[in-house]
Design a protein around this motif. Structure first.
Motif, PDB file in Angstrom:
ATOM      1  N   LEU A  20      21.952 -12.086  -9.697  1.00  0.00           N
ATOM      2  CA  LEU A  20      22.022 -10.701 -10.114  1.00  0.00           C
ATOM      3  C   LEU A  20      21.266  -9.816  -9.123  1.00  0.00           C
ATOM      4  N   SER A  21      21.771  -8.613  -8.959  1.00  0.00           N
ATOM      5  CA  SER A  21      21.092  -7.624  -8.127  1.00  0.00           C
ATOM      6  C   SER A  21      20.929  -6.336  -8.920  1.00  0.00           C
ATOM      7  N   CYS A  22      19.889  -5.598  -8.588  1.00  0.00           N
ATOM      8  CA  CYS A  22      19.660  -4.297  -9.213  1.00  0.00           C
ATOM      9  C   CYS A  22      19.046  -3.382  -8.174  1.00  0.00           C
ATOM     10  N   ALA A  23      19.736  -2.294  -7.896  1.00  0.00           N
ATOM     11  CA  ALA A  23      19.269  -1.348  -6.893  1.00  0.00           C
ATOM     12  C   ALA A  23      18.849  -0.046  -7.560  1.00  0.00           C
ATOM     13  N   ALA A  24      17.643   0.388  -7.249  1.00  0.00           N
ATOM     14  CA  ALA A  24      17.134   1.662  -7.747  1.00  0.00           C
ATOM     15  C   ALA A  24      17.330   2.732  -6.685  1.00  0.00           C
ATOM     16  N   SER A  25      17.797   3.884  -7.112  1.00  0.00           N
ATOM     17  CA  SER A  25      17.989   4.986  -6.169  1.00  0.00           C
ATOM     18  C   SER A  25      17.599   6.298  -6.824  1.00  0.00           C
ATOM     19  N   GLY A  26      17.376   7.287  -5.985  1.00  0.00           N
ATOM     20  CA  GLY A  26      16.988   8.600  -6.491  1.00  0.00           C
ATOM     21  C   GLY A  26      15.689   9.055  -5.853  1.00  0.00           C
ATOM     22  N   ARG A  27      15.011   9.952  -6.544  1.00  0.00           N
ATOM     23  CA  ARG A  27      13.782  10.548  -6.018  1.00  0.00           C
ATOM     24  C   ARG A  27      12.589   9.676  -6.380  1.00  0.00           C
ATOM     25  N   ILE A  28      12.417   8.599  -5.646  1.00  0.00           N
ATOM     26  CA  ILE A  28      11.402   7.590  -5.950  1.00  0.00           C
ATOM     27  C   ILE A  28      10.175   7.808  -5.081  1.00  0.00           C
ATOM     28  N   LEU A  29       9.056   8.067  -5.744  1.00  0.00           N
ATOM     29  CA  LEU A  29       7.794   8.187  -5.023  1.00  0.00           C
ATOM     30  C   LEU A  29       7.106   6.833  -4.889  1.00  0.00           C
ATOM     31  N   SER A  30       7.148   6.064  -5.961  1.00  0.00           N
ATOM     32  CA  SER A  30       6.568   4.732  -5.927  1.00  0.00           C
ATOM     33  C   SER A  30       7.281   3.862  -6.952  1.00  0.00           C
ATOM     34  N   ASN A  75      13.922  -1.068  -2.701  1.00  0.00           N
ATOM     35  CA  ASN A  75      13.976  -0.865  -4.148  1.00  0.00           C
ATOM     36  C   ASN A  75      15.116  -1.647  -4.801  1.00  0.00           C
ATOM     37  N   THR A  76      15.346  -2.835  -4.333  1.00  0.00           N
ATOM     38  CA  THR A  76      16.333  -3.728  -4.914  1.00  0.00           C
ATOM     39  C   THR A  76      15.660  -5.018  -5.354  1.00  0.00           C
ATOM     40  N   VAL A  77      16.014  -5.449  -6.550  1.00  0.00           N
ATOM     41  CA  VAL A  77      15.475  -6.694  -7.090  1.00  0.00           C
ATOM     42  C   VAL A  77      16.622  -7.666  -7.309  1.00  0.00           C
ATOM     43  N   TYR A  78      16.330  -8.937  -7.106  1.00  0.00           N
ATOM     44  CA  TYR A  78      17.323  -9.978  -7.237  1.00  0.00           C
ATOM     45  C   TYR A  78      16.846 -11.019  -8.243  1.00  0.00           C
ATOM     46  N   LEU A  79      17.787 -11.615  -8.938  1.00  0.00           N
ATOM     47  CA  LEU A  79      17.476 -12.706  -9.847  1.00  0.00           C
ATOM     48  C   LEU A  79      18.425 -13.853  -9.534  1.00  0.00           C
ATOM     49  N   GLN A  80      17.891 -14.900  -8.938  1.00  0.00           N
ATOM     50  CA  GLN A  80      18.671 -16.097  -8.660  1.00  0.00           C
ATOM     51  C   GLN A  80      18.551 -17.015  -9.863  1.00  0.00           C
ATOM     52  N   MET A  81      19.676 -17.310 -10.478  1.00  0.00           N
ATOM     53  CA  MET A  81      19.695 -18.121 -11.694  1.00  0.00           C
ATOM     54  C   MET A  81      20.405 -19.432 -11.404  1.00  0.00           C
ATOM     55  N   ASN A  82      19.663 -20.519 -11.493  1.00  0.00           N
ATOM     56  CA  ASN A  82      20.204 -21.847 -11.242  1.00  0.00           C
ATOM     57  C   ASN A  82      20.167 -22.678 -12.513  1.00  0.00           C
ATOM     58  N   THR A  83      20.917 -23.750 -12.499  1.00  0.00           N
ATOM     59  CA  THR A  83      20.978 -24.676 -13.637  1.00  0.00           C
ATOM     60  C   THR A  83      21.156 -23.900 -14.939  1.00  0.00           C
ATOM     61  N   LEU A  84      22.148 -23.055 -14.959  1.00  0.00           N
ATOM     62  CA  LEU A  84      22.373 -22.204 -16.129  1.00  0.00           C
ATOM     63  C   LEU A  84      22.794 -23.020 -17.336  1.00  0.00           C
ATOM     64  N   LYS A  85      22.358 -22.554 -18.500  1.00  0.00           N
ATOM     65  CA  LYS A  85      22.649 -23.201 -19.761  1.00  0.00           C
ATOM     66  C   LYS A  85      23.400 -22.232 -20.665  1.00  0.00           C
ATOM     67  N   PRO A  86      24.142 -22.757 -21.639  1.00  0.00           N
ATOM     68  CA  PRO A  86      24.839 -21.841 -22.570  1.00  0.00           C
ATOM     69  C   PRO A  86      23.883 -20.855 -23.247  1.00  0.00           C
ATOM     70  N   GLU A  87      22.662 -21.272 -23.503  1.00  0.00           N
ATOM     71  CA  GLU A  87      21.703 -20.371 -24.154  1.00  0.00           C
ATOM     72  C   GLU A  87      21.211 -19.256 -23.240  1.00  0.00           C
ATOM     73  N   ASP A  88      21.587 -19.285 -21.972  1.00  0.00           N
ATOM     74  CA  ASP A  88      21.284 -18.168 -21.077  1.00  0.00           C
ATOM     75  C   ASP A  88      22.302 -17.036 -21.233  1.00  0.00           C
TER      76      ASP A  88
END
Length: 120
Positions: A20-30, A75-88
């Motif tokens: 998963l990826s998530c990119a933040a954009s806009g008027r970001i000071l911190s 300002n982008t975060v990633y989530l590498q998900m391995n060995t996924l289970k149905p409960e995920d």
């Protein structure tokens, strides 16, 4: 204003991987921290992973050893998900603690959510 845009969800078989990826954009000071929560069917929202601007990470107990969170300097975060289970299986929501030039102080921002489905 700040926007968070997620991508990378989908359908995968148990034992598989997704990123998963998530990119933040806009008027970001911190940007103090970014991460992911999830909410599965008939379950409460729970923390999946979180990473601070300094690189400190913490994970929910159910994903430790299987998921890895990382971020870059755009300002982008990633989530590498391995060995996924149905409960995920859940809707995964990106969040960020951001101080925008339009706000007096830092506050939480949320993405729209992305569906992850793990079949058995």
């Amino acid at each position: 204003q700040v926007q968070l845009v997620e991508s990378g969800g989908g359908l995968v078989q148990a034992g598989g991987s997704l990123r998963l990826s998530c990119a933040a954009s806009g008027r970001i000071l911190s940007n103090a921290a970014m991460g992911w929560y999830r909410q599965g069917p008939e379950r409460q929202r729970e923390l999946v992973a979180r990473i601070t601007s300094g690189g400190d990470r913490n994970y929910g107990d159910s994903v430790k050893g299987r998921f890895t969170i990382s971020r870059d300097n755009t300002n982008t975060v990633y989530l590498q998900m391995n060995t996924l289970k149905p409960e995920d299986t859940a809707v995964y929501y990106c969040f960020a603690i951001i101080h925008s030039s339009t706000d007096i102080s830092a506050r939480e921002y949320w993405g729209q959510g992305t569906q992850v489905t793990v079949s058995s």
